[in-house]
Structure formats: C-alpha cells, structure tokens
Design an enzyme around this catalytic site. Sequence first.
Site, PDB file in Angstrom:
ATOM      1  N   GLU A  41       1.576   1.205  -4.074  1.00  0.00           N
ATOM      2  CA  GLU A  41       0.073   0.898  -3.601  1.00  0.00           C
ATOM      3  C   GLU A  41      -0.299  -0.433  -4.339  1.00  0.00           C
ATOM      4  OE1 GLU A  41      -1.153   1.798  -0.686  1.00  0.00           O
ATOM      5  OE2 GLU A  41      -0.502   3.966  -1.558  1.00  0.00           O
ATOM      6  N   LEU A 132      -5.695   5.357   7.014  1.00  0.00           N
ATOM      7  CA  LEU A 132      -4.359   5.415   7.683  1.00  0.00           C
ATOM      8  C   LEU A 132      -3.935   4.452   8.741  1.00  0.00           C
ATOM      9  CD1 LEU A 132      -4.668   9.202   8.194  1.00  0.00           C
ATOM     10  CD2 LEU A 132      -3.664   8.107   6.469  1.00  0.00           C
ATOM     11  N   SER A 134      -5.552   2.603  11.230  1.00  0.00           N
ATOM     12  CA  SER A 134      -5.791   2.482  12.610  1.00  0.00           C
ATOM     13  C   SER A 134      -5.857   1.242  13.046  1.00  0.00           C
ATOM     14  CB  SER A 134      -7.205   3.253  12.771  1.00  0.00           C
ATOM     15  OG  SER A 134      -8.165   2.466  12.133  1.00  0.00           O
ATOM     16  N   SER A 135      -6.366   0.049  12.322  1.00  0.00           N
ATOM     17  CA  SER A 135      -6.376  -1.119  12.898  1.00  0.00           C
ATOM     18  C   SER A 135      -5.008  -1.649  12.843  1.00  0.00           C
ATOM     19  CB  SER A 135      -7.054  -1.951  11.794  1.00  0.00           C
ATOM     20  OG  SER A 135      -6.622  -1.898  10.427  1.00  0.00           O
ATOM     21  N   ASP A 199       1.132  -2.375   6.427  1.00  0.00           N
ATOM     22  CA  ASP A 199       0.793  -1.517   7.575  1.00  0.00           C
ATOM     23  C   ASP A 199       1.408  -1.951   8.785  1.00  0.00           C
ATOM     24  OD1 ASP A 199      -0.571  -0.554   5.430  1.00  0.00           O
ATOM     25  OD2 ASP A 199      -2.538  -1.431   6.005  1.00  0.00           O
ATOM     26  N   TYR A 248     -11.279  -4.742  -2.291  1.00  0.00           N
ATOM     27  CA  TYR A 248      -9.797  -5.070  -2.185  1.00  0.00           C
ATOM     28  C   TYR A 248      -9.654  -6.407  -2.392  1.00  0.00           C
ATOM     29  CZ  TYR A 248      -5.396  -5.318   0.482  1.00  0.00           C
ATOM     30  OH  TYR A 248      -4.347  -5.450   1.028  1.00  0.00           O
TER      31      TYR A 248
HETATM   32  C1  GLA Z   1      -4.364  -1.758   3.011  1.00  0.00           C
HETATM   33  C2  GLA Z   1      -3.691  -2.998   3.149  1.00  0.00           C
HETATM   34  C3  GLA Z   1      -2.182  -2.948   2.870  1.00  0.00           C
HETATM   35  C4  GLA Z   1      -2.001  -2.724   1.235  1.00  0.00           C
HETATM   36  C5  GLA Z   1      -2.855  -1.314   0.975  1.00  0.00           C
HETATM   37  C6  GLA Z   1      -2.661  -1.072  -0.302  1.00  0.00           C
HETATM   38  O1  GLA Z   1      -3.744  -0.460   3.392  1.00  0.00           O
HETATM   39  O2  GLA Z   1      -3.910  -3.052   4.540  1.00  0.00           O
HETATM   40  O3  GLA Z   1      -1.590  -4.152   3.104  1.00  0.00           O
HETATM   41  O4  GLA Z   1      -2.263  -3.630   0.442  1.00  0.00           O
HETATM   42  O5  GLA Z   1      -4.139  -1.106   1.411  1.00  0.00           O
HETATM   43  O6  GLA Z   1      -1.397  -0.690  -0.851  1.00  0.00           O
END
Ligand code: GLA
Length: 412
Positions: A41, A132, A134-135, A199, A248
């Site tokens: 993560e 999860l 969705s985008s 993602d 973030y």
């Molecule tokens: C979000 C971001 C990913 C990643 C996670 C953390 O989901 O879209 O790119 O950085 O957070 O692991």
Amino acid sequence: MHNTNLAVENHAHDLGQRFIQLFGGSPRIYQAPGRVNLIGEHTDYNDGFVMPAAIGFCTRVSIAPRHDRKLVIHSENYSEQVEFDLDRLPAARARHWSDYVIGVVQMLVRSGKNLGGANLLVDGNVPLGAGLSSSASIEVAVGYALLDLGDRALDQTELDRTEIERPKDDRTNIDRTKLALLCQQAENEFVGARCGIMDQFVASHGEHGKALLLDCRSLEYRLLPVPGDVALVICNTMVKHSMAKGEYNQRRAECEAGVRGLSKHLPNARALRDVTPEDLEAYGRELPDVVMRRCRHVIGENARVLQAAAALELGDLQAFGNLMRESHRSLRDDFEVSCSELDLMVELAEQAEGVYGTRMTGGGFGGCTIALVQVDCVEAFKRTVQEGYERSTGCKPEIYVCSAADGVGRLA
Ligand code: GLA
C-alpha cells in the site's frame, strides 16, 4: 460456474435491452472490475511493488457508434444523461461523474486516436468511495470500449449470440498496459487525483483466480495463484474516503521529500524503491521525524510484498497473513492513513476463526479492510465481524466475499 454464466448472460441481455430503450441500435458491452489490494500500500507511486487482485464488482459500458460527432453518455447509477461534442470537449474537469469518461476520451484524443461519435450506457456495482477503485473500473471500461469500437465496425447481429466468451487480446489488439497508463493519466491530469498505476493496471490485466505481483517501475508483472480454499473477504467500514485526496497528495509529497533528503547520500536514488532499510538506518536520522516514518513504511512495505509473493508461491498462508498484519501496523503507525473504524475492523477480524491475515486496503482514511479467510469459516467470520462492528459503532458494515476475477473484457 454454469449458473454464473447464465447470470452474466441475463445481465448482458438486460443491459442490451436498456440500451435499445434509451438509444435504439444494438450495443457492444464491455466490463472492467474494481480491485482489492492484498499487500503493498502506498508503494505504487514510489516505484515499488504491489499485489492487487481484480474482484467481481465491475463497471459495464454498453456502446454503439453514432453518425455525428456527439458522445451521449447515460449513467444508470446517477440516472442522468450528458452530451459532449467531440470537437469541443471540455478542457477541465467539472467535478461530475462524467469527468472519468471525458478524461479518458481526452487522453485518447491526445494520443492521436481518431474517435467517432457514440452512445454510451454506464452501469456499475463497485461500491463508491469504498477504496475498491470504482473510478479505475469506469476509466478502463470506457477506454477499452472506445478503442475496440474504433478498431472494427459494429456487427449488429452480435447481441443475439447466446454464448458469452471473453474475446482474446489478439482479436482486439489492445495493449492493456498502454490502456492502464492512459487511464492513469486521465485520473492524474484531468480528474486531478495523483494516483499511482496499481488500480488501472489490475483492472486491465487481472485474471480469474490470480493476484498480480506488479513492479510499478518496470510494469513487469507475475500472476500468483490464490488458493481455492481461501476467500478474499472485504469488510466495508462504510466510512467514505472521498475527502482524503488532500491527505493522499500530502503523503506523496512527504515521500518525495524523503527521496530528496536521502539523495544527498544516495545520488542514484530516484524513488524510495531505490532505498534499502540499511540506507534508512544510516541516513534517516537527518530527515524530519514524519518524513522518516513515511519512508520507513514504504521501504518496509516493498520488502513485505516480495516476501508475501514468495509465501504465496509456497502456499504458506500463515506467513502471508503475518506480513498483512505488519503492513497494517505500519500503515497505522508510520504512514498514518488508517482510522479508528479500520483498526476496529482489523481487530474484530483477528478474533474470528480461520483468518490467515487482515489489513486495511486501498488509500485509507475509511473504506475497506481485506481478510484472507478459510472458505469454510466465512459464514462465522461474517457474523463475528458484523455484530462486533455494529455493537461498537452503531453502523452496519457491508461484507463482500470475493475471489480474484478477470480484468477488462468484452461481455457481449
Ligand atoms: C489509491 C491509489 C493507488 C494507490 C493506493 C494506495 O487506491 O489510486 O494508486 O496509491 O491508493 O496503495
């Protein structure tokens, strides 16, 4: 398996009918999944390692060409329809669900793709704001649909086919890694979220029954089998993480500050990926405490992903689970992206029988946890966690029992 195919077939038929009701004409239907991250993560934007799996929740895009230069997009989830002129696309986001679609369209145009007008029906069941992805599932489904539609003329008879199969890549010629990068670019440059590649990559490359070990620098990956007697159980705290974008971006900035600080001693370090635990031990003292702890998480997490991959390949789920526990502690204490609800969910899961390991998953500040649970213990697990969480918070959590699913593909 037979029943699942039947359900998919029925759903595709319903979507086709709905499309005809809205627009007329027979659509092609595509779907791209959400994802859960097993471990790794906040490592993707540090050029590190991640281990996500695609899940059964997905976004479906039904699409058919138009004779003009319009894109007409209907969202079934928002019961709303919007229209764009391909020659006058908005240059900036509107903070609207259609940003994810238009962002991808913009990047396709920018990459030189010659797009024609189209009608799109977007319909998804990935829980929103739950971490999860969705985008990413919307972006990848739309990107794949537009690329595939551009490639071949639409065969109007295809909706009548009874057999549902996933067309092979060699039929579509779509480069899934390029698709993932383009969708990430849409999110970074149009939607305005500085996400990493995880993602979009797993939504593009996911495979049934497999987790994906991805090197986020080289974009090389390996598929790792998830044992059939283990369920991926996702527990939704119901705390939406949507307000966490600022946090973030701040974590990203702190990681970058770490690299800048450490590169005085390590001139070849381009990202935290290039820093070893020994390097941090030697030079980390010079960093501000917060930055040092952010670095310690990322460097430790990268090592944990590689150890977890080795454990999974050996079928050593106890070892895998212990690494998940360490990951959660590190995200909670050093990276500080957990919250009391996520910590509670992890504690409750630890008390249940048949749990190999559990941790928060995704960006954090709410959203979901993931637990690896022996299949025959899943029902008892759900009861324990649901009751305990509701008792402590007054809020009913949602629990999704998943297995690793396929990435983007054509459904009908
Ligand atoms: C979000 C971001 C990913 C990643 C996670 C953390 O989901 O879209 O790119 O950085 O957070 O692991």
